[in-house]
Design an enzyme around this catalytic site. Structure first.
Site, short mmCIF file in Angstrom:
data_model
loop_
_atom_site.label_atom_id
_atom_site.label_comp_id
_atom_site.label_asym_id
_atom_site.label_seq_id
_atom_site.Cartn_x
_atom_site.Cartn_y
_atom_site.Cartn_z
N VAL A 180 -69.28 -38.73 -54.60
CA VAL A 180 -69.18 -39.32 -55.93
C VAL A 180 -68.24 -40.53 -55.88
O VAL A 180 -67.18 -40.48 -55.25
CB VAL A 180 -68.64 -38.28 -56.95
CG1 VAL A 180 -68.36 -38.92 -58.30
CG2 VAL A 180 -69.62 -37.12 -57.09
N MET A 203 -69.15 -34.70 -49.80
CA MET A 203 -68.39 -34.13 -50.89
C MET A 203 -67.18 -34.96 -51.30
O MET A 203 -66.43 -34.53 -52.17
CB MET A 203 -67.89 -32.76 -50.45
CG MET A 203 -67.85 -31.75 -51.55
SD MET A 203 -67.59 -30.16 -50.75
CE MET A 203 -66.46 -30.62 -49.43
N PRO A 204 -67.01 -36.12 -50.68
CA PRO A 204 -65.82 -36.91 -51.04
C PRO A 204 -65.91 -37.41 -52.49
O PRO A 204 -66.99 -37.47 -53.07
CB PRO A 204 -65.86 -38.10 -50.08
CG PRO A 204 -66.82 -37.74 -49.02
CD PRO A 204 -67.81 -36.80 -49.64
N PHE A 205 -64.73 -37.76 -53.00
CA PHE A 205 -64.65 -38.41 -54.31
C PHE A 205 -63.86 -39.71 -54.13
O PHE A 205 -62.76 -39.70 -53.58
CB PHE A 205 -63.93 -37.51 -55.33
CG PHE A 205 -63.73 -38.21 -56.63
CD1 PHE A 205 -64.76 -38.31 -57.53
CD2 PHE A 205 -62.52 -38.81 -56.94
CE1 PHE A 205 -64.59 -38.99 -58.74
CE2 PHE A 205 -62.33 -39.48 -58.14
CZ PHE A 205 -63.37 -39.57 -59.04
#
Lengths: 67, 67, 67, 67, 67, 67
Positions: free
Chosen positions: D41, D1-3
């Site tokens: 992402v 879930m990192p950006f």
């Protein structure tokens, strides 16, 4: 006084759609947090699909595969 | 070592004006916080007026109305 | 209407120093680009030295080495 | 879930190189923090050299001087 | 697949209000641009009033003056 | 000279893991684009799970449901 940055892939969003996003986000901040709309800033970044990755692949590659 | 991001609408800022902004912000960080200018990075984003909203409207629309 | 984000390491910048940065950046945008100060927003992020890297190392490690 | 947001100067990075960056960063987040790649992402911003400053000068000016 | 970053001053927004913002922005992107909500990420930054400036002053100072 | 911002949920990443991320991203930029590591900056933001949304829900709520 909030600042909102929306990043989307460059996919032909129209000026009307972008205006609708800006209006919608601003109204939401007024409704939920009673923020002052006059100083609420929203900036939309449209990013080339070669420059956007998800799942370790660029969106350009993902779309080519899915055709 | 600071990093500064300046977002402005795309309105014909010249290379000279952008260089002046970069110099000014870097000098300010040196003066106020004694930061090392050699690793101070400043990035300017110029954003289309269709993509910048304030008060729930895009800058494009606001300018059209004010003409 | 500009938006400025300044990222620095969390190193005890005082409220007075942060106010000076905010004033200085806003004045600069007025002077160089004739921006409206009333809607110029500046946000300062103070980042832990464990979370800031330069040259492939965290600032925490670099400082420990240089002692 | 990192950006992840990677900002580089616009210097002719190819689609293949950008894909390699996206793959590499995603793999790193999976390896180090066991993040889910499916929702990781990565967005790459390529910035004109007139708009990127280091050491108080734009990259455009620095390159001109070093020629 | 959009990414949205909302910056607000730290003023006691509750978990419920933050959830409402996240839901509202995600729904808006689905409605206006038919984006996939499953990979739409929204990150809220809450910023101390000493670190937020508008009109060349910190919010801390503005609020003190207006009391 | 690149600048990289990594946003992750605050989930107990250790200083060692964060150092590994910073080293890994910096090496990647050197390898793929021959960037200068000495001026490559990486900043990690750790975000509370109440402030991170995906699929229209906060990570706090998603985790509660999945227990």
């Amino acid at each position: 006084m909030p600042f909102v940055n929306i990043k989307i892939t460059r996919d032909g969003a129209t000026p009307g759609q972008k205006a609708e996003l800006i209006k919608g986000v601003t109204d939401l901040l007024v409704k939920v947090l009673r923020k002052n709309p006059a100083t609420t800033v929203v900036v939309i970044d449209e990013v080339e699909t070669d420059n956007w990755g998800i799942g370790g692949e660029t969106v350009s590659v993902i779309r080519r595969k899915s055709k």
